[in-house]
Structure formats: structure tokens, C-alpha cells
Design an enzyme around this catalytic site. Structure first.
Site, PDB file in Angstrom:
ATOM      1  N   ILE A 285      33.598  66.809  18.078  1.00  0.00           N
ATOM      2  CA  ILE A 285      32.538  67.207  17.151  1.00  0.00           C
ATOM      3  C   ILE A 285      32.863  66.732  15.742  1.00  0.00           C
ATOM      4  O   ILE A 285      33.902  67.101  15.177  1.00  0.00           O
ATOM      5  CB  ILE A 285      32.350  68.738  17.152  1.00  0.00           C
TER       6      ILE A 285
ATOM      7  N   ASN B 157      27.563  65.392  14.370  1.00  0.00           N
ATOM      8  CA  ASN B 157      26.979  66.446  13.545  1.00  0.00           C
ATOM      9  C   ASN B 157      27.114  66.164  12.049  1.00  0.00           C
ATOM     10  O   ASN B 157      26.317  66.650  11.252  1.00  0.00           O
ATOM     11  CB  ASN B 157      27.655  67.779  13.885  1.00  0.00           C
TER      12      ASN B 157
ATOM     13  N   TYR C 150      17.606  60.181   3.460  1.00  0.00           N
ATOM     14  CA  TYR C 150      17.893  61.102   4.567  1.00  0.00           C
ATOM     15  C   TYR C 150      16.884  60.924   5.706  1.00  0.00           C
ATOM     16  O   TYR C 150      17.277  60.834   6.887  1.00  0.00           O
ATOM     17  CB  TYR C 150      17.858  62.534   4.048  1.00  0.00           C
TER      18      TYR C 150
ATOM     19  N   LYS D  59      17.883  59.605   9.579  1.00  0.00           N
ATOM     20  CA  LYS D  59      17.627  60.423  10.762  1.00  0.00           C
ATOM     21  C   LYS D  59      16.596  59.780  11.681  1.00  0.00           C
ATOM     22  O   LYS D  59      16.693  59.900  12.917  1.00  0.00           O
ATOM     23  CB  LYS D  59      17.169  61.825  10.351  1.00  0.00           C
TER      24      LYS D  59
ATOM     25  N   THR E 195      22.911  76.699   5.588  1.00  0.00           N
ATOM     26  CA  THR E 195      24.220  76.064   5.419  1.00  0.00           C
ATOM     27  C   THR E 195      24.357  75.538   3.995  1.00  0.00           C
ATOM     28  O   THR E 195      23.460  75.684   3.166  1.00  0.00           O
ATOM     29  CB  THR E 195      24.374  74.884   6.394  1.00  0.00           C
TER      30      THR E 195
END
Length: 249
Positions: A8, A80, A147, A151, A180
């Protein structure tokens, strides 16, 4: 011996850390990769690595795989790590920040996936790749051009992999809006750079953000589903029946 092993990235905080914790508590082998190790790292192993060092990606995957017993039945790569920066209208963004954004959100995951597939070519283990994408890759957000682009590219790359490699199941999943550090950065934006700032401030004030804990829970359950191979390559975790039933935001 754990039947499943997970590599991860971005494992030192947010959903990466929480997912690592839950997997470890469930008895799975977890190898975390991030620039700095988190305090009280819950996994079996941690590799300190800067994903912008693209020339060393092959070696970091090799190091991670050496830590996994050959008898392990399932190998999972989770991409991630990522960044929301730069936040700003395209013509105002710094070139170096735009470049780093694409490296972290797209180029590094591409190379990690390729290294994972190449080095496990002759392994009999079940191979899974989970790329953490975003609704921003599927919808336009003013002020997030870098961004959104990274993605969107990650989604399309995932679709290409799923076609190219019959023995590797790839999923590019949008995990929802999670409370987050990335959300904190978004809320600190200037309205001139991010016109939707008020909406994201309201998400926090109205309690509409999912927690890393509940999001990691649903991601873990998604990856371990018996029908994982039948899932669409591009999906939103909130659209899975179990997540909807569980009230995931």
C-alpha cells in the site's frame, strides 16, 4: 502465514494508514510505502520511499515482494498515494507543482503497476490492483485541473491494464469524500483559486465527510469480495450495495 499480502502506497496517513491497520488486525500481511513512516505503524513492514524517484520504482516493488512469502495466495497492490496540489486556475499554476502532481497521481502508479505485473509474471498467486481514483477524474472541478487530469488518466490506464492482462484484476475506485489531510488543504484554499470552496466547507460543517475508518472498511471488503474479478474496472465505492446499506457518505 497470511493468505493475502498487500503493498500500500501513501500508507502513513489517511485511508492508507487506516486500511493497513484493519488489514493487519485481520491477519493479513501489509507492506506500507511512503516518504515518512507513521508513528505506531500497524503493518508487518514499512519501506520509506519517495514516489517521485521514478527510476527506483522497479527496485521498491522488488524489495516489497521479497518480504512476501512465495506461498502467499493473493497479492494486492494498492496505489493510494496522491496529492491535491496545485489548487488554482490552470494559467496560475506553477509548472513544477503541475509536474509533481502528474507524477504522484498518474506516472508513479503506472510504473508501480507495471513493475508489480512484470515481477509477478510467473507467480501462481491471484493478483489484484486497486488504484485509488476520485470523482474528480470523472467530473470537472474548477481549480483542480492537474488533479482531475491525473485521476482521469489513472482511470483510463486502469481500463487498459484490465484489457491487457487477463491474470490481473484491476479496479480504479473513487472512495468518496473523506475527512483527511487532503480535505483540510482543500478547505484552506482561496476562493479565487477554488470557486467551490464554500461547498467543501459545508461538507465538513454538515458532517457529510466519511471517516478514514469507515472508508477503509468498505475498501477492504470490496477487495476481498468473492466476485471481485467481476467488478467494473471504474467504480465508486459508494455505489456498492454493502456500502450504501452501511450509510457510507
Amino acid at each position: 502465514m497470511a493468505k493475502e499480502a498487500y503493498i500500500i502506497t501513501g500508507a502513513s496517513k489517511g485511508i492508507g494508514f487506516e486500511w493497513s491497520r484493519q488489514l493487519s488486525e485481520a491477519g493479513h500481511l501489509v507492506i506500507g510505502i511512503a516518504r515518512t513512516e507513521a508513528k505506531n505503524w500497524p503493518g508487518a513492514h514499512f519501506l520509506s520511499f519517495d514516489l517521485t524517484c521514478l527510476e527506483a520504482v522497479e527496485e521498491i516493488i522488488a524489495q516489497a515482494l521479497k518480504l512476501i512469502p512465495k506461498e502467499t495466495e493473493t497479492m494486492v497492490l494498492v496505489n493510494n498515494a496522491g496529492t491535491i496540489e496545485p489548487i488554482g486556475l490552470a494559467h496560475k499554476n506553477d509548472a513544477a507543482q503541475v509536474s509533481q502532481s502528474i507524477v504522484l497521481n498518474l506516472t508513479a502508479p503506472m510504473l508501480l503497476c507495471s513493475a508489480f505485473i512484470r515481477q509477478l509474471e510467473y507467480s501462481s498467486a491471484e493478483k489484484k490492483i486497486v488504484n485509488i481514483s476520485s470523482g474528480a477524474g470523472r467530473k470537472v472541478y474548477e481549480g483542480w485541473s492537474a488533479y482531475c487530469t491525473g485521476k482521469a488518466g489513472l482511470d483510463h490506464f486502469s481500463s487498459c491494464l484490465d484489457v491487457e492482462y487477463e491474470g490481473v484484476k484491476v479496479v480504479s475506485v473513487a472512495p468518496g469524500i473523506i475527512d483527511t489531510g487532503m480535505q483540510k488543504k482543500i478547505r484552506q484554499s482561496d476562493a479565487a483559486d477554488f470557486p467551490l470552496i464554500e461547498k467543501f466547507l459545508d461538507y465538513k460543517e454538515s458532517g457529510l465527510l466519511s471517516s478514514p475508518e469507515e472508508t477503509a472498511k468498505w475498501l477492504m471488503e470490496m477487495t476481498q469480495r468473492p466476485d471481485f474479478k467481476e467488478l467494473p474496472t471504474i467504480l465508486d465505492i459508494r455505489n456498492l450495495p454493502q456500502a450504501r446499506k452501511g450509510g457510507l457518505k
